[in-house]
Design an enzyme around this catalytic site. Structure first.
Site, PDB file in Angstrom:
ATOM      1  N   HIS A   1       0.830  -1.205   0.000  1.00 28.49           N
ATOM      2  CA  HIS A   1       0.000   0.000   0.000  1.00 28.49           C
ATOM      3  C   HIS A   1       0.872   1.267   0.000  1.00 28.49           C
ATOM      4  O   HIS A   1       0.533   2.276   0.586  1.00 28.49           O
ATOM      5  CB  HIS A   1      -0.942  -0.007   1.217  1.00 28.49           C
ATOM      6  CG  HIS A   1      -2.315   0.544   0.936  1.00 28.49           C
ATOM      7  ND1 HIS A   1      -3.381  -0.252   0.603  1.00 28.49           N
ATOM      8  CD2 HIS A   1      -2.802   1.812   0.942  1.00 28.49           C
ATOM      9  CE1 HIS A   1      -4.464   0.502   0.421  1.00 28.49           C
ATOM     10  NE2 HIS A   1      -4.128   1.759   0.618  1.00 28.49           N
TER      11      HIS A   1
ATOM     12  N   SER B   1       4.181  -0.099  -5.238  1.00 27.85           N
ATOM     13  CA  SER B   1       4.828   0.427  -4.031  1.00 27.85           C
ATOM     14  C   SER B   1       6.271   0.843  -4.308  1.00 27.85           C
ATOM     15  O   SER B   1       7.173   0.005  -4.397  1.00 27.85           O
ATOM     16  CB  SER B   1       4.789  -0.552  -2.845  1.00 27.85           C
ATOM     17  OG  SER B   1       3.432  -0.830  -2.486  1.00 27.85           O
TER      18      SER B   1
ATOM     19  N   PHE C   1       7.468   2.480  -7.025  1.00 28.78           N
ATOM     20  CA  PHE C   1       7.942   2.558  -8.418  1.00 28.78           C
ATOM     21  C   PHE C   1       7.891   3.999  -8.917  1.00 28.78           C
ATOM     22  O   PHE C   1       6.844   4.637  -8.888  1.00 28.78           O
ATOM     23  CB  PHE C   1       7.096   1.648  -9.319  1.00 28.78           C
ATOM     24  CG  PHE C   1       7.359   0.191  -9.052  1.00 28.78           C
ATOM     25  CD1 PHE C   1       8.251  -0.508  -9.843  1.00 28.78           C
ATOM     26  CD2 PHE C   1       6.752  -0.454  -7.982  1.00 28.78           C
ATOM     27  CE1 PHE C   1       8.522  -1.849  -9.587  1.00 28.78           C
ATOM     28  CE2 PHE C   1       7.014  -1.790  -7.714  1.00 28.78           C
ATOM     29  CZ  PHE C   1       7.903  -2.483  -8.520  1.00 28.78           C
TER      30      PHE C   1
ATOM     31  N   ARG D   1       1.617   7.101  -6.197  1.00 34.27           N
ATOM     32  CA  ARG D   1       1.855   8.523  -5.935  1.00 34.27           C
ATOM     33  C   ARG D   1       2.263   9.341  -7.164  1.00 34.27           C
ATOM     34  O   ARG D   1       1.794  10.480  -7.303  1.00 34.27           O
ATOM     35  CB  ARG D   1       2.887   8.681  -4.820  1.00 34.27           C
ATOM     36  CG  ARG D   1       2.357   8.253  -3.438  1.00 34.27           C
ATOM     37  CD  ARG D   1       3.442   8.466  -2.398  1.00 34.27           C
ATOM     38  NE  ARG D   1       3.068   8.042  -1.056  1.00 34.27           N
ATOM     39  CZ  ARG D   1       3.238   6.787  -0.598  1.00 34.27           C
ATOM     40  NH1 ARG D   1       3.723   5.843  -1.378  1.00 34.27           N
ATOM     41  NH2 ARG D   1       2.907   6.504   0.650  1.00 34.27           N
TER      42      ARG D   1
END
Ligand code: FNR
Length: 395
Positions: A281, A313, A315, A336
């Site tokens: 996550h 997660s 990358f 993100r």
């Protein structure tokens, strides 16, 4: 709109997003659980994998096209499900889905999205859409959502199983942020410091809450009520038997997101699901969780070839993605970076991110002496603690 000619990577996009977003919202995107050791480790592990390039190869003609969950994609990437996007940019989910459609890659809508399953489908009829399911206490809510995603032609259901406990994200606690912002004098000042965001997001677009949830749980209508419902109604009892039950209902591809262990990947396979998204996550839930990349070799050894293995997660680069493909992943989801991109420049920002990522994947392939992504294998990477002749799992 930022000057994209000066934006070369995810970190540049983050800087552009930081100029647009109020600080507590940027913290919500950036932050992780507790000491944020998982967040840092998710990045650090990429430095423990090195390439073993091959140079005397004709790489004049290359393709980064991939097969994701059995269908063609223009690149081995998709955009990860993210909730709270309405806080980052107006119609953020739509912007992401449009950019993905144009780029030929899948987009995964979150249960916590600010747009309905059907409205998104209508707006991007040609896009490849996946749906991410958070499982709630009330089966009427879960069943209703699953049925609608099926009727609207979403081709994969990704059930997230690593968020059953409420995460302890200390930045958000300090900021008074839980998808809505506490109206403290400090927050008011920090919001007013970003007038463009106030106009675009708060005044013109407004915060829509979570319409897919509210359609089945009227008490979750509105932004604040949706957040409260979300927190109070997580299901902590979702297990393999319930996964089997979901398998009987959902006709498309079914994946479990949040699996890190080989034995659990095997359980998912035996329950009849089609795959997993290896994920912690983005370090937002269990602090100290292993990075998915660290666990990938053993998971690929246990289930590789028998199920779809996606990963996320940490990358940020094409090189990161190619490392995961070499270690056995079928594709990578971007989290993100896509959130920064949509805040920085809406659909154009996300398109720019995807373009940069595709270019980096292509360059890396060429350097490695590969002309297609399916030529990648463990032979192309050197893991820390391993000599070239003894390249064993265990980063
Ligand atoms: C997420 N993530 C997430 N996952 C999910 O299954 N459902 C969700 O609603 C959300 N919401 C969400 C919001 C935000 C702001 C972020 C940053 C992340 C997790 C996401 O799908 C993915 O696993 C991580 O983002 C991957 O890590 P990186 O790429 O962000 O480091």
């Amino acid at each position: 709109m930022p000057n994209f000619a000066k934006i070369h990577n995810a970190e540049d996009l983050r800087r552009a997003a930081a100029a647009y977003l109020p600080a507590p919202i940027l913290d919500f995107i950036d932050g992780g659980a507790e000491d944020e050791t998982s967040v840092r480790n998710n990045r650090a592990v990429f430095e423990r994998v090195r390439f073993r390039p091959r140079t005397l190869v004709d790489v004049e003609t290359r393709s980064i096209a991939a097969t994701l969950l059995g269908k063609p994609a223009a690149a081995p990437i998709g955009i990860a499900p993210m909730g709270g996007l309405s806080n980052f940019a107006p119609a953020a989910e739509l912007a992401m889905a449009r950019a993905c459609e144009a780029a030929g890659i899948p987009y995964c809508l979150s249960t916590a999205a600010g747009i309905s399953i059907e409205d998104l489908r209508r707006a991007v009829p040609g896009a490849r859409l996946w749906y991410q399911l958070y499982v709630f206490q009330d089966d009427a809510v879960n069943d209703g959502i699953v049925r609608r995603a099926q009727d609207a032609g979403y081709d994969a259901m990704i059930v997230t199983t690593d968020t059953h406990m409420g995460p302890k994200r200390e930045r958000d606690r300090r900021n008074g942020f839980a998808l809505t912002l506490e109206r403290s004098p400090r927050n008011v000042a920090r919001v007013l410091a970003r007038p463009r965001w106030v106009w675009d997001v708060l005044i013109r677009a407004g915060l829509p809450g979570m319409p897919n949830l509210a359609a089945h749980a009227p008490e979750a209508t509105g932004n604040l009520a949706a957040t409260k419902y979300f927190i109070a109604n997580r299901r902590r009892a979702f297990d393999v038997a319930q996964l089997r039950a979901l398998r009987r209902v959902w006709k498309g591809k079914l994946l479990v997101k949040g699996v890190l262990r080989a034995d659990e990947a095997v359980q998912v396979l035996e329950a009849g699901a089609d795959g997993i998204v290896m994920s912690n996550h983005g370090g937002r839930n269990l602090d100290g969780a292993a990075a998915p990349l660290q666990m990938l070799p053993e998971v690929a050894d246990a289930v590789g070839g028998r199920m779809h293995v996606l990963i996320d997660s940490g990358f940020r680069r094409g090189t990161d993605i190619v490392k995961a493909l070499a270690l056995g992943a079928e594709g990578v989801l971007l989290g993100r970076p896509a959130a920064y991109a949509v805040a920085a420049g809406g659909e154009a920002g996300v398109a720019h991110l995807i373009g940069l990522t595709k270019d980096e994947i292509d360059r890396t392939l060429g350097y490695l002496g590969c002309t297609t992504v399916d030529q990648l294998g463990r032979d192309h990477v050197l893991l820390d603690h391993a000599s070239p002749g003894r390249n064993e799992p265990g980063l």
